[in-house]
Every structure is written in C-alpha cells, then in structure tokens.
Design a protein around this motif. Structure first.
Motif, PDB file in Angstrom:
ATOM      1  N   LEU A  72       0.827  -1.206   0.000  1.00 24.89           N
ATOM      2  CA  LEU A  72       0.000   0.000   0.000  1.00 24.89           C
ATOM      3  C   LEU A  72       0.863   1.259   0.000  1.00 24.89           C
ATOM      4  O   LEU A  72       0.523   2.269  -0.639  1.00 24.89           O
ATOM      5  N   ALA A  73       1.980   1.181   0.729  1.00 23.25           N
ATOM      6  CA  ALA A  73       2.883   2.344   0.733  1.00 23.25           C
ATOM      7  C   ALA A  73       3.418   2.632  -0.662  1.00 23.25           C
ATOM      8  O   ALA A  73       3.468   3.788  -1.123  1.00 23.25           O
ATOM      9  N   SER A  79       1.051   6.250  -7.113  1.00 22.90           N
ATOM     10  CA  SER A  79      -0.107   7.069  -7.477  1.00 22.90           C
ATOM     11  C   SER A  79       0.208   8.544  -7.347  1.00 22.90           C
ATOM     12  O   SER A  79      -0.232   9.387  -8.132  1.00 22.90           O
ATOM     13  N   SER A  80       0.988   8.867  -6.315  1.00 24.05           N
ATOM     14  CA  SER A  80       1.393  10.263  -6.132  1.00 24.05           C
ATOM     15  C   SER A  80       2.235  10.749  -7.301  1.00 24.05           C
ATOM     16  O   SER A  80       2.064  11.866  -7.810  1.00 24.05           O
ATOM     17  N   ILE A  81       3.136   9.855  -7.772  1.00 21.74           N
ATOM     18  CA  ILE A  81       3.981  10.230  -8.921  1.00 21.74           C
ATOM     19  C   ILE A  81       3.118  10.408 -10.170  1.00 21.74           C
ATOM     20  O   ILE A  81       3.282  11.363 -10.954  1.00 21.74           O
ATOM     21  N   ILE A 104      -2.833  18.134  -6.061  1.00 18.98           N
ATOM     22  CA  ILE A 104      -3.340  18.212  -4.680  1.00 18.98           C
ATOM     23  C   ILE A 104      -3.564  16.821  -4.097  1.00 18.98           C
ATOM     24  O   ILE A 104      -3.036  16.496  -3.026  1.00 18.98           O
ATOM     25  N   PRO A 105      -4.335  15.943  -4.777  1.00 19.74           N
ATOM     26  CA  PRO A 105      -4.423  14.572  -4.243  1.00 19.74           C
ATOM     27  C   PRO A 105      -3.093  13.839  -4.281  1.00 19.74           C
ATOM     28  O   PRO A 105      -2.861  12.923  -3.489  1.00 19.74           O
ATOM     29  N   ALA A 106      -2.208  14.223  -5.219  1.00 18.66           N
ATOM     30  CA  ALA A 106      -0.890  13.582  -5.262  1.00 18.66           C
ATOM     31  C   ALA A 106      -0.139  13.814  -3.952  1.00 18.66           C
ATOM     32  O   ALA A 106       0.564  12.919  -3.442  1.00 18.66           O
ATOM     33  N   PHE A 109      -1.498  11.419  -1.379  1.00 21.11           N
ATOM     34  CA  PHE A 109      -0.958  10.070  -1.560  1.00 21.11           C
ATOM     35  C   PHE A 109       0.482   9.976  -1.072  1.00 21.11           C
ATOM     36  O   PHE A 109       0.910   8.943  -0.542  1.00 21.11           O
ATOM     37  N   ALA A 110       1.252  11.062  -1.257  1.00 17.62           N
ATOM     38  CA  ALA A 110       2.647  11.051  -0.819  1.00 17.62           C
ATOM     39  C   ALA A 110       2.731  10.947   0.706  1.00 17.62           C
ATOM     40  O   ALA A 110       3.550  10.199   1.267  1.00 17.62           O
ATOM     41  N   ILE A 111       1.857  11.716   1.390  1.00 18.69           N
ATOM     42  CA  ILE A 111       1.848  11.643   2.867  1.00 18.69           C
ATOM     43  C   ILE A 111       1.421  10.258   3.349  1.00 18.69           C
ATOM     44  O   ILE A 111       2.012   9.679   4.265  1.00 18.69           O
TER      45      ILE A 111
END
Length: 579
Positions: A72-73, A79-81, A104-106, A109-111
């Motif tokens: 998941l990480a 997904s963030s990329i 913004i959602p990226a 996802f990064a956090i």
C-alpha cells in the motif's frame, strides 16, 4: 520469509524506477516540453499492471500484514507520482480540465505513502526480531536437550526439604539434623563458605506460608542456622523434686532446653547475680518465678538462702507465707509494704557492708570461707511486677522505689543480695535503665512485638514468635540466646508441705519462744563447733554478753546451760551403757 519480503520490495522499487526512466527518455528524445496524454496513459496503465502484479503476490502470500502495508505504501507512492505528472501532459481534447488540480491529491498520496512506509518498517523490524528470537529459542532448546537433568537433592524429611528449598533461594546451606523438643522441632542448617546469613531471620513468615503453620517458625543463629517449627502435639514439663541438682554454689532452675536437659543459673557468680524477666500476660512469667523459688528451696538449706517477695497482685505467692524457714520477711502485697520491704533490704545491705568491712572481705563468698560460724545467707528479693512501683502514679513511691531498686541492683552483689524482677511492660519509660541494665541475666517470654524482646534482652530477639505458656529465651553475659521451656509447679502449696517449718537464725526472744526439739539440736550442733558458750549464744540468739537478771540474754544463758548439761549427762549415760 524476510528474504521474500525484501525481494518483493526491491521488485516494486525497480519496476517504478524503470517506468519513470522510460517516460523521461521519450520526452528527451522527442524534445517535447510536455508528455502527451497517451504517454501518460501508458505510464498509468503500467502502474495499474504493477498493482495487479502486487495483488497477485499478496494473494500468493496469504495477505501477510507486512506485505499489505508495504505494498500500500508503494501504491500510494506510485499514485502520487502519476497524479503529480498530469500537469506536464501535452494539451489535448482528451484531457479534462479538472485534472490540472491533480497535484493536490498527489500530495495526500505522498503523505499516506510515508506513513504506511513507516508502519511497514516498524512491523518488519518486529518480524525480524521474532525470527531471531525463534532461532535462538530453537538453539537453546536443542542445547538443553543435550544436558542431562540432575535429580533434586532430598533429606528424607518433608519439612526439611521445604525449608532447604526456600533457603536456597537466597543463601546456600547444608542440612545437618533435626531435634524434637517439647513444643517444636529444631532443624539445623550449616551455611556454606562465603554465604551471608544476617538476613535469614526476616524470612520467617515466608517459611510459615510454605509450611502452612499456625505460627511462624523461630529462626535463631549460633554456630548453625536453627529453625524451630512448632509442633501440633505440644507437651509440658512438670517440676520434678527428684531431678539432679546442677553444679554451682547458689543455683536456680531456669527450665529444660531443646534436648530436655536441665538449664540452671548460678547466682553466686558476678555475671549472673541479678535477673530480669519479661513477657506479656499468659506467657508463663509468674509460673517461671514460682519454679525458680521451688528450686532454690529444694536445692539449698534455710541457712544458705532466704527469700523476700513483693506480690502486689496478692494471689500468686500466697503459699510463700507458709515457708517459714526460707521466708526472710512477710510477702508485701501493697505498695506501702513493698517500699518498707525495699528499705529493710537496703538496711540489711548496709549492715552486711559493715560486717564485710570489719572482716576485711570483698564479698559474701570470701567472708563465708573465712568464717566457720555466723555465716551470711544469700537473700533473694523477688518482685513479680516491678512497674507497679517504678511506674506508680504516686510520685513519692515511684522515686523511692526506683532509688532503692537501683541501689540494690548496683551494690547488692557483693553482699549476697540478689534481685529478680519481672514485668509485662518492659518499656524504657516504665522500667528505669539504671535498674534494667544492672540485671545481667535476661529471661524473655512471649511478647506482643519484636521491639519488646530487644528491650528485655538487649539484642534482637524473636520473642514475638514464641508460643507462650513457659516458652522463653535465656541469655547472660558470654551466653547466646538459649531457648527453653519452664517447668510447671502444679501444686504450689506442696512447696511448704515438703519443707519443715524452721525458724531462721538468730532465734527470737527466748523468754517468749521456747526451743523446739529440733531447735535444741541446732544449739547443740553449733556448740560442738564453737566449743564456747557465748559464741554459741551470739550465733543462736544474737547476744554477745550476759545481761541483768530477767533480760533476754540472761534467759538465753540459763537455757543454754541447762541444755548443754542435759546433753553431757545423756552422753555419759550412753557411754556407760555401751561399755
């Protein structure tokens, strides 16, 4: 397991890096300022393909918790990329307008990727530590299986085994023996070299729980560690008039030891001249003093010992008034009578001081050795409850009694005065230290607290664990704590019946008290030793010279002459008959 997790993580990382480089390479080769939407779709589909592969791997690994978190990480990271790359895609009709807000959602996802990665690392460390611990556990079990199991040492006695098992937790000891006493069984243990046994006594309550005893065992130390376990079938010793008299000049009975042998105290010795007896009610203090009086009466003549008693209770020494030969003064049953008796003893001590000074002797034993006649007897002053005097509410009685008791305790030894005091309350404020400290022999019966045992004996004494009813500790200078059982005098009136009623020397006024046959024989025996008339009269009646006609000394002289003449005549007649 750990190697599979690491390989899978590396696989995801290298796949994402490979896809990113491919996209970057296409942008540089075509010299495009932005990715095309088609290229972005290709990369996004690659990530979806990667997610499918991950899902397949998770299914194969039975949904391992670490793999779930780690995967998941990485999915959140990829997904963030992907979302972060959307602003760089070349404008196209196929690109919706709202996708320009994709960064913004990226960021979210990064956090999430960072948090899930930290959780996965933490859980992975715990898995790794568990695997190491399991490995070590297997190795230890393997090694223990190769070590032979030693059989536990046994003494053959269940109680001794329990005690030995408990003691082995904090000190190494060796079992020696056990001995059956009247009230308890004594188990002896020897500490091995290098062991400290000073704190053994504090484990008495632990042993009580282990042994399931109603009272805690008494732990004492001498050359060995002694543990006294109470008996359920306790027995008591009766006073035996036929017991063998111990050696000593002026001995009194203490009781019987752990082996049943007689324990006695020689009151003629300088270090054992006075006695302090303490114990709570029901501990056997008064019964002990009665047995001590009985032994003094049985083992010595009336010319060797006299006794004076202070009994403010008024019921325990009623038999004493009938022992005329050994009673130096009537029993004092009130505080006023007690003060009068203490003053009388003080006067007697002063009188003996003059006698010894004139004879050039330092103590009563030296004087009696030099003087064949008119010897001094030992005088025992017994107070069953000294605090009735020393802690009296009457200030005059309190001060007077404390002064006289301390004087007798300090100076009485040399003059043959022996002080025996008892109390139920041995507190320092009730029994003055100048009295208690001069009473060298200490007898501690059962007390309510351990502190009271220390006040009685001057050392740490587990008297609060004693069983009562004559169970006590005896100690004297140069002697450790000796546990004993006092003897029981069941018929106290028998003490007077067993002894003849003798009038102590000097005899009373001869005008008022005619001589009995036994007293006449005493006069004759003394005359045979002295061979002198007035020396005999001085010893018998206390008169050293003749008085006027009708006086007591004149009457004593007449009685003596008649008695000796009759004796001589009888002796001559007996010789004639024998010839």
């Amino acid at each position: 397991m750990g190697k599979r997790v690491d390989d899978f993580t590396d696989y995801i990382f290298h796949s994402s890096v490979h896809i990113g480089f491919n996209l970057w390479e296409k942008r540089e080769r075509r010299n495009l300022g932005h990715f095309s939407y088609n290229q972005w779709l290709v990369s996004d589909r690659s990530f979806l393909l990667l997610g499918c592969l991950v899902g397949k791997q998770l299914t194969m690994d039975v949904r391992n918790k670490f793999l779930i978190k780690n995967t998941l990480a990485w999915l959140c990271c990829l997904s963030s990329i992907s979302l972060g790359a959307l602003p760089f895609v070349r404008s196209s009709d196929k690109l919706p307008g709202y996708l320009k807000w994709a960064p913004i959602p990226a960021t979210g996802f990064a956090i999430a990727a960072c948090w899930l990665g930290a959780q996965a690392d933490k859980y992975g460390d715990s898995l790794m530590m568990k695997e190491v611990a399991d490995t070590y556990s297997e190795q230890v079990d393997f090694l223990l299986g190769k070590i032979p199991v030693l059989e536990k040492e046994t003494t053959g006695d269940r109680v001794a085994d329990i005690i030995l098992d408990k003691l082995s937790e904090f000190v190494k000891v060796r079992y020696l023996s056990c001995q059956l006493s009247s009230a308890y069984t004594r188990y002896r243990f020897e500490p091995l070299a290098g062991q400290k046994v000073s704190l053994v006594e504090k484990y008495s309550l632990d042993l009580q729980a282990k042994l399931k005893c109603q009272t805690a065992p008494v732990i004492s130390l001498d050359t060995t560690i002694n543990i006294d376990v109470p008996r359920s079938d306790r027995i008591f010793y009766d006073y035996d008039t036929n017991m063998t008299r111990p050696t000593g000049k002026m001995v009194g009975l203490i009781g019987r030891g752990v082996d049943g042998s007689c324990i006695a105290c020689d009151f003629s010795q300088a270090t054992t001249c006075h006695m302090f007896v303490g114990g709570c009610t029901g501990s056997g203090k008064t019964a002990f003093i009665v047995s001590l009086v009985r032994s003094l009466v049985d083992w010595h003549t009336a010319n060797q010992v006299r006794i004076a008693v202070i009994d403010t209770k008024g019921v325990d020494f009623g038999f004493f008034k009938d022992i005329e030969g050994y009673s130096w003064a009537p029993c004092a049953n009130s505080l006023e009578d007690a003060i009068a008796l203490l003053e009388k003893v003080s006067y007697e001590m002063d009188r003996r001081k003059e006698i010894l000074s004139d004879a050039g002797c330092s103590d009563i034993d030296e004087y009696n050795e030099k003087t064949a006649n008119n010897q001094l007897f030992y005088l025992f002053l017994i107070d069953d409850e000294v605090t009735d005097l020393s802690a009296s509410g009457d200030k005059k009685i309190k001060e007077k009694s404390c002064y006289l008791l301390s004087k007798i305790a300090r100076e009485g030894r040399a003059f043959g005065i022996r002080l025996i005091v008892g109390t139920q309350k041995p507190m320092a404020k009730l029994v003055p230290s100048e009295v208690r400290d001069n009473l060298a022999v200490k007898i501690a019966f059962a007390t309510t607290t351990k502190a009271e045992g220390k006040l009685i004996t001057g050392q740490m004494t587990p008297s609060h664990l004693l069983l009562g009813k004559g169970d006590g500790f005896f100690t004297a200078p140069g002697t450790g704590l000796i546990r004993f059982q006092s003897l029981l005098v069941r018929d106290r009136a028998q003490i007077a019946k067993d002894k003849p009623k003798l009038t102590p020397l000097p005899f009373p006024d001869p005008r008022l008290h005619p001589l009995s046959i036994e007293q006449q024989q005493i006069v004759i025996n003394i005359w045979k030793q002295t061979k002198r008339k007035w020396k005999t009269i001085e010893i018998v009646w206390g008169y050293s010279k003749a008085g006027r006609k009708g006086s007591a000394s004149y009457e004593a002289s007449i009685i003596f002459d008649n008695l000796i003449n009759v004796h001589k005549t009888t002796a001559v007649d007996n010789r004639k008959k024998n010839s």
